[in-house]
Design a protein around this motif. Structure first.
Motif, PDB file in Angstrom:
ATOM      1  N   HIS A 124      18.360   0.692  66.378  1.00 51.59           N
ATOM      2  CA  HIS A 124      18.246   0.883  64.942  1.00 51.59           C
ATOM      3  C   HIS A 124      16.996   1.669  64.551  1.00 51.59           C
ATOM      4  N   ALA A 125      17.002   2.134  63.298  1.00 53.00           N
ATOM      5  CA  ALA A 125      15.823   2.828  62.765  1.00 53.00           C
ATOM      6  C   ALA A 125      14.883   1.812  62.134  1.00 53.00           C
ATOM      7  N   GLY A 157       9.550 -11.170  70.281  1.00 54.52           N
ATOM      8  CA  GLY A 157      10.564 -11.039  69.246  1.00 54.52           C
ATOM      9  C   GLY A 157      11.054 -12.360  68.652  1.00 54.52           C
ATOM     10  N   VAL A 203       2.523 -12.984  68.240  1.00 55.50           N
ATOM     11  CA  VAL A 203       2.277 -11.840  67.365  1.00 55.50           C
ATOM     12  C   VAL A 203       3.606 -11.153  67.052  1.00 55.50           C
ATOM     13  N   ASP A 216       7.285 -10.275  65.455  1.00 57.83           N
ATOM     14  CA  ASP A 216       8.467 -11.092  65.141  1.00 57.83           C
ATOM     15  C   ASP A 216       8.437 -12.462  65.821  1.00 57.83           C
TER      16      ASP A 216
HETATM   17  C1  LIG Z   1      19.216  -3.952  63.173  1.00 58.18           C
HETATM   18  C2  LIG Z   1      17.761  -4.006  62.816  1.00 58.18           C
HETATM   19  C3  LIG Z   1      17.272  -3.171  61.826  1.00 58.18           C
HETATM   20  C4  LIG Z   1      15.914  -3.208  61.511  1.00 58.18           C
HETATM   21  N1  LIG Z   1      15.454  -2.361  60.556  1.00 58.18           N
HETATM   22  C5  LIG Z   1      14.132  -2.343  60.285  1.00 58.18           C
HETATM   23  C6  LIG Z   1      13.618  -1.439  59.331  1.00 58.18           C
HETATM   24  O1  LIG Z   1      14.357  -0.679  58.702  1.00 58.18           O
HETATM   25  N2  LIG Z   1      12.281  -1.439  59.099  1.00 58.18           N
HETATM   26  C7  LIG Z   1      11.436  -2.273  59.794  1.00 58.18           C
HETATM   27  O2  LIG Z   1      10.208  -2.215  59.611  1.00 58.18           O
HETATM   28  N3  LIG Z   1      11.902  -3.157  60.687  1.00 58.18           N
HETATM   29  C8  LIG Z   1      13.220  -3.224  60.941  1.00 58.18           C
HETATM   30  N4  LIG Z   1      13.699  -4.118  61.842  1.00 58.18           N
HETATM   31  C9  LIG Z   1      12.765  -5.098  62.448  1.00 58.18           C
HETATM   32  C10 LIG Z   1      11.980  -4.527  63.598  1.00 58.18           C
HETATM   33  O3  LIG Z   1      12.832  -4.030  64.616  1.00 58.18           O
HETATM   34  C11 LIG Z   1      11.086  -5.648  64.156  1.00 58.18           C
HETATM   35  O4  LIG Z   1      10.380  -6.272  63.102  1.00 58.18           O
HETATM   36  C12 LIG Z   1      10.084  -5.094  65.139  1.00 58.18           C
HETATM   37  O5  LIG Z   1      10.751  -4.424  66.201  1.00 58.18           O
HETATM   38  C13 LIG Z   1       9.239  -6.253  65.699  1.00 58.18           C
HETATM   39  O6  LIG Z   1       8.560  -5.832  66.850  1.00 58.18           O
HETATM   40  P1  LIG Z   1       8.134  -6.892  67.958  1.00 58.18           P
HETATM   41  O7  LIG Z   1       7.464  -6.088  69.017  1.00 58.18           O
HETATM   42  O8  LIG Z   1       7.399  -8.008  67.321  1.00 58.18           O
HETATM   43  O9  LIG Z   1       9.495  -7.537  68.502  1.00 58.18           O
HETATM   44  P2  LIG Z   1      10.827  -6.871  69.064  1.00 58.18           P
HETATM   45  O10 LIG Z   1      10.952  -5.461  68.614  1.00 58.18           O
HETATM   46  O11 LIG Z   1      11.929  -7.804  68.771  1.00 58.18           O
HETATM   47  O12 LIG Z   1      10.589  -6.840  70.636  1.00 58.18           O
HETATM   48  C14 LIG Z   1      10.575  -7.970  71.456  1.00 58.18           C
HETATM   49  C15 LIG Z   1      10.556  -7.500  72.902  1.00 58.18           C
HETATM   50  O13 LIG Z   1      10.442  -8.642  73.749  1.00 58.18           O
HETATM   51  C16 LIG Z   1      11.415  -8.554  74.775  1.00 58.18           C
HETATM   52  N5  LIG Z   1      11.727  -9.914  75.212  1.00 58.18           N
HETATM   53  C17 LIG Z   1      12.508 -10.831  74.614  1.00 58.18           C
HETATM   54  N6  LIG Z   1      12.514 -11.973  75.314  1.00 58.18           N
HETATM   55  C18 LIG Z   1      11.690 -11.774  76.373  1.00 58.18           C
HETATM   56  C19 LIG Z   1      11.280 -12.586  77.444  1.00 58.18           C
HETATM   57  N7  LIG Z   1      11.711 -13.838  77.593  1.00 58.18           N
HETATM   58  N8  LIG Z   1      10.427 -12.080  78.361  1.00 58.18           N
HETATM   59  C20 LIG Z   1       9.966 -10.790  78.249  1.00 58.18           C
HETATM   60  N9  LIG Z   1      10.351  -9.970  77.245  1.00 58.18           N
HETATM   61  C21 LIG Z   1      11.184 -10.467  76.319  1.00 58.18           C
HETATM   62  C22 LIG Z   1      12.582  -7.824  74.153  1.00 58.18           C
HETATM   63  O14 LIG Z   1      13.425  -7.247  75.130  1.00 58.18           O
HETATM   64  C23 LIG Z   1      11.835  -6.780  73.317  1.00 58.18           C
HETATM   65  O15 LIG Z   1      11.524  -5.636  74.071  1.00 58.18           O
HETATM   66  C24 LIG Z   1      15.045  -4.115  62.169  1.00 58.18           C
HETATM   67  C25 LIG Z   1      15.545  -4.968  63.154  1.00 58.18           C
HETATM   68  C26 LIG Z   1      16.887  -4.912  63.470  1.00 58.18           C
HETATM   69  C27 LIG Z   1      17.386  -5.833  64.538  1.00 58.18           C
END
Ligand SMILES: Cc1cc2nc3c(=O)[nH]c(=O)nc-3n(C[C@H](O)[C@H](O)[C@H](O)COP(=O)(O)OP(=O)(O)OC[C@H]3O[C@@H](n4cnc5c(N)ncnc54)[C@H](O)[C@@H]3O)c2cc1C
Length: 407
Positions: free
Chosen positions: A43-44, A157, A288, A290
Motif C-alpha cells: 500500500h501507499a 507492527g 515503537v 505500530d
Molecule cells: C493497507 C494499509 C494502508 C495504509 N495507509 C497508510 C497511509 O495512507 N498513510 C500512513 O501514514 N500510514 C498508512 N498505513 C499504516 C502504515 O503502514 C503503518 O503505520 C507503518 O507502516 C508503521 O510502521 P512500523 O514500522 O511501526 O510497522 P509495520 O510497517 O507494520 O512493520 C512491522 C514489521 O515487523 C515485521 N514483523 C512482524 N512480526 C515480526 C516478528 N515476530 N519478528 C520479526 N519481524 C516481525 C513485519 O514483517 C514488518 O516488516 C497503512 C497501513 C495499511 C495496512
C-alpha cells in the motif's frame, strides 16, 4: 558497545537502527519475512511534517521524494452523480508543504539501503522468548542461536510479537474501530496511470489508482460493519470472501475490480484497529511505531508516527546512554502527547473516509471540491484544525546532533 535488538524491518525499525548506529550503539534488526518486504506491491503511505523532517535529517528526502507515487488527479463519485475531479497537488499543498505519498515497500527499501552497511539484519527469523534480568535481556529465536542484548525494541507492527511476549495478549490492548481494509494489485484496466478513482456510499468506500512504477493498478476497499466479524488472520481465502460479500452488490466498477481479487498475490486484509497500551516500556524492553501505539491503518498518520517516535527513541537512549531503561521512560514522556493526539484523531478520520450516513456521503465529494478551491494558506488552516494534522504538527523534533559519534 551497547547492543540493541530491534524486531521488525519496515519503517520504525530501520529509522531506529539508523540513529542508534550514529549514536554509537550496535543495533541488530530481526525481520520475520525471509527477505525485505520492499518493492512495489503493498500500500501507499504518507510522510508529513515531522516525519519529513526525520527523512531530511537522514539525508533521504530527495530519494523519497523521487520515489513518490505521483498520483496527480482524484475523482470522487457517489451513486447516480457525476464525479468531482480535483488536482491532488493542490490538495497536498494545503495539507502540508512537506508531504509525500510513497509505497511502503519503496520507503522500506530506501531505509534499508541507508542502514545495511553498518547494521546487522537477520531475515526469516523471529524472537521466541525474552528474559529481562535487569542487567540485560536473554533472547531466544525461532531459528538462530540465543543471544544477550542490553535492550530489546519491538518495531514489529500492529500484531507485534515483542508486545505479546512482554506486555500481554493483543486482544487486551486492541480496540476495533468498526472498519475493515483490503488492498491488492491488479492490471490497470481503466488506464488510470496517474489518476485515482474513489467511490463512496454509506459504510463503504472503494478506490483504485495507477502505480506508475509497475504500470499496474491497486484496488482498496474500506467498509464498516455493525458487529465485529470473526475471521482467522491467517486464512486469506476467508478474508477474500468477506470482501467479495461486502461489495458483491456494490455496482460502479467494483465487479471488474473483484474479478482480480482471487489472483492477487499481495492481497492484504485487516480490521481497522488501534493499539491502546498506555505504557510502551517495561524494564529493558520497549515498543515503537505500530507495535506500541498503532492509531489505525490508513487513518492516523501511522508512518510519520513510526518515523518520528523511532527518531526520538534513539535520541533519548543516546542521552541516557548508561541507563537505558531511563532512556525508555524519557522517550515515552516525550512522545506521549503526540501519540495520544494521533490515536484520538484517527476514529474521526475513519468516519470521514467511510461515510456513515447519506448526508455524509453527499458531503464527501462536495467537501473535496471546496477544499481544493480554497487558497493554499486557508487549506493549511483547515488541515491544521484537522485532528491528524494537529497531531502530526504537535511535536517539534528535538535536536540530538551533539550525541552523534559516528559520521
Ligand atoms: C493497507 C494499509 C494502508 C495504509 N495507509 C497508510 C497511509 O495512507 N498513510 C500512513 O501514514 N500510514 C498508512 N498505513 C499504516 C502504515 O503502514 C503503518 O503505520 C507503518 O507502516 C508503521 O510502521 P512500523 O514500522 O511501526 O510497522 P509495520 O510497517 O507494520 O512493520 C512491522 C514489521 O515487523 C515485521 N514483523 C512482524 N512480526 C515480526 C516478528 N515476530 N519478528 C520479526 N519481524 C516481525 C513485519 O514483517 C514488518 O516488516 C497503512 C497501513 C495499511 C495496512
Amino acid at each position: 558497545m551497547q547492543r540493541i535488538l530491534i524486531s521488525g524491518a519496515s519503517v520504525a525499525g530501520p529509522v531506529l537502527a539508523y540513529w542508534l548506529r550514529r549514536y554509537g550503539f550496535e543495533p541488530t534488526v530481526v525481520e520475520r519475512t525471509p527477505a525485505l518486504r520492499h518493492g512495489l506491491g503493498g500500500h501507499a503511505v504518507d510522510l508529513f511534517g515531522s516525519g519529513v523532517e526525520v527523512a531530511r535529517r537522514m539525508e533521504l528526502w530527495a530519494q523519497i521524494h523521487e520515489a513518490r507515487t505521483q498520483t496527480t488527479t482524484m475523482s470522487v463519485e457517489r451513486h447516480g452523480k457525476r464525479p468531482v475531479t480535483v488536482d491532488i497537488d493542490r490538495l497536498s499543498a494545503g495539507i502540508s508543504d512537506r508531504h509525500v505519498e510513497i509505497l511502503r515497500g519503496e520507503l522500506t527499501k530506501l531505509l534499508y539501503e541507508a542502514t545495511r552497511s553498518d547494521v546487522e539484519y537477520v531475515f526469516g527469523d523471529s524472537i521466541a522468548t525474552l528474559d529481562d534480568d535487569g542487567d540485560g535481556v536473554d533472547v531466544t529465536f525461532e531459528h538462530a542461536a540465543p543471544r544477550r542484548f542490553d535492550l530489546v525494541i519491538g518495531a514489529d507492527g500492529m500484531h507485534s510479537t515483542v508486545r505479546r511476549l512482554v506486555f500481554g495478549p493483543e486482544e487486551a490492548v486492541r480496540r476495533h474501530l468498526g472498519g475493515y481494509l483490503a488492498v491488492y494489485s491488479m492490471p490497470d484496466l481503466f488506464a488510470l496511470q496517474d489518476r485515482m478513482l474513489v467511490h463512496v456510499s454509506v459504510d463503504r468506500m472503494v478506490s483504485t489508482y495507477g502505480v506508475h512504477q509497475t504500470g499496474q493498478a491497486r484496488a482498496a476497499f474500506l467498509f464498516r460493519t455493525a458487529t465485529e466479524l470473526p475471521y482467522d488472520y491467517r486464512d486469506r481465502e476467508q478474508q477474500r470472501r468477506i470482501v467479495a460479500d461486502a461489495f458483491g452488490e456494490y455496482g460502479w466498477t467494483v465487479p471488474r475490480l473483484l474479478e482480480h481479487l482471487a489472483a492477487a498475490d499481495d492481497f492484504y486484509f485487516d480490521a481497522i484497529s488501534q493499539i491502546t497500551l498506555d505504557s510502551w516500556q517495561r524494564g529493558r524492553v520497549g515498543l515503537v511505531g505500530d507495535a506500541g501505539f498503532c492509531p489505525g491503518p490508513a487513518i492516523g498518520g501511522g508512518t510519520s508516527l513510526a518515523a518520528v517516535t523511532a527518531y526520538v527513541l534513539a535520541g533519548e537512549l543516546a542521552a541516557a546512554r548508561s541507563d537505558l531503561p531511563s532512556g525508555l521512560r524519557n522517550y515515552e514522556r516525550k512522545v506521549r502527547e503526540f501519540v495520544d493526539l494521533s490515536r484520538a484523531a484517527a476514529p474521526k478520520v475513519m468516519k470521514s473516509v467511510i461515510p456513515g450516513s447519506a448526508t455524509a456521503v453527499r458531503l464527501v465529494p462536495w467537501a473535496t471540491a471546496m477544499l481544493v478551491r480554497l487558497p493554499t494558506p486557508v487549506q493549511k488552516l483547515v488541515w491544521a484544525q484537522n485532528g491528524v494534522g494537529k497531531a502530526l504538527g504537535s511535536l517539534p523534533l528535538p535536536n540530538y546532533s551533539d550525541l552523534i559519534r559516528t559520521p
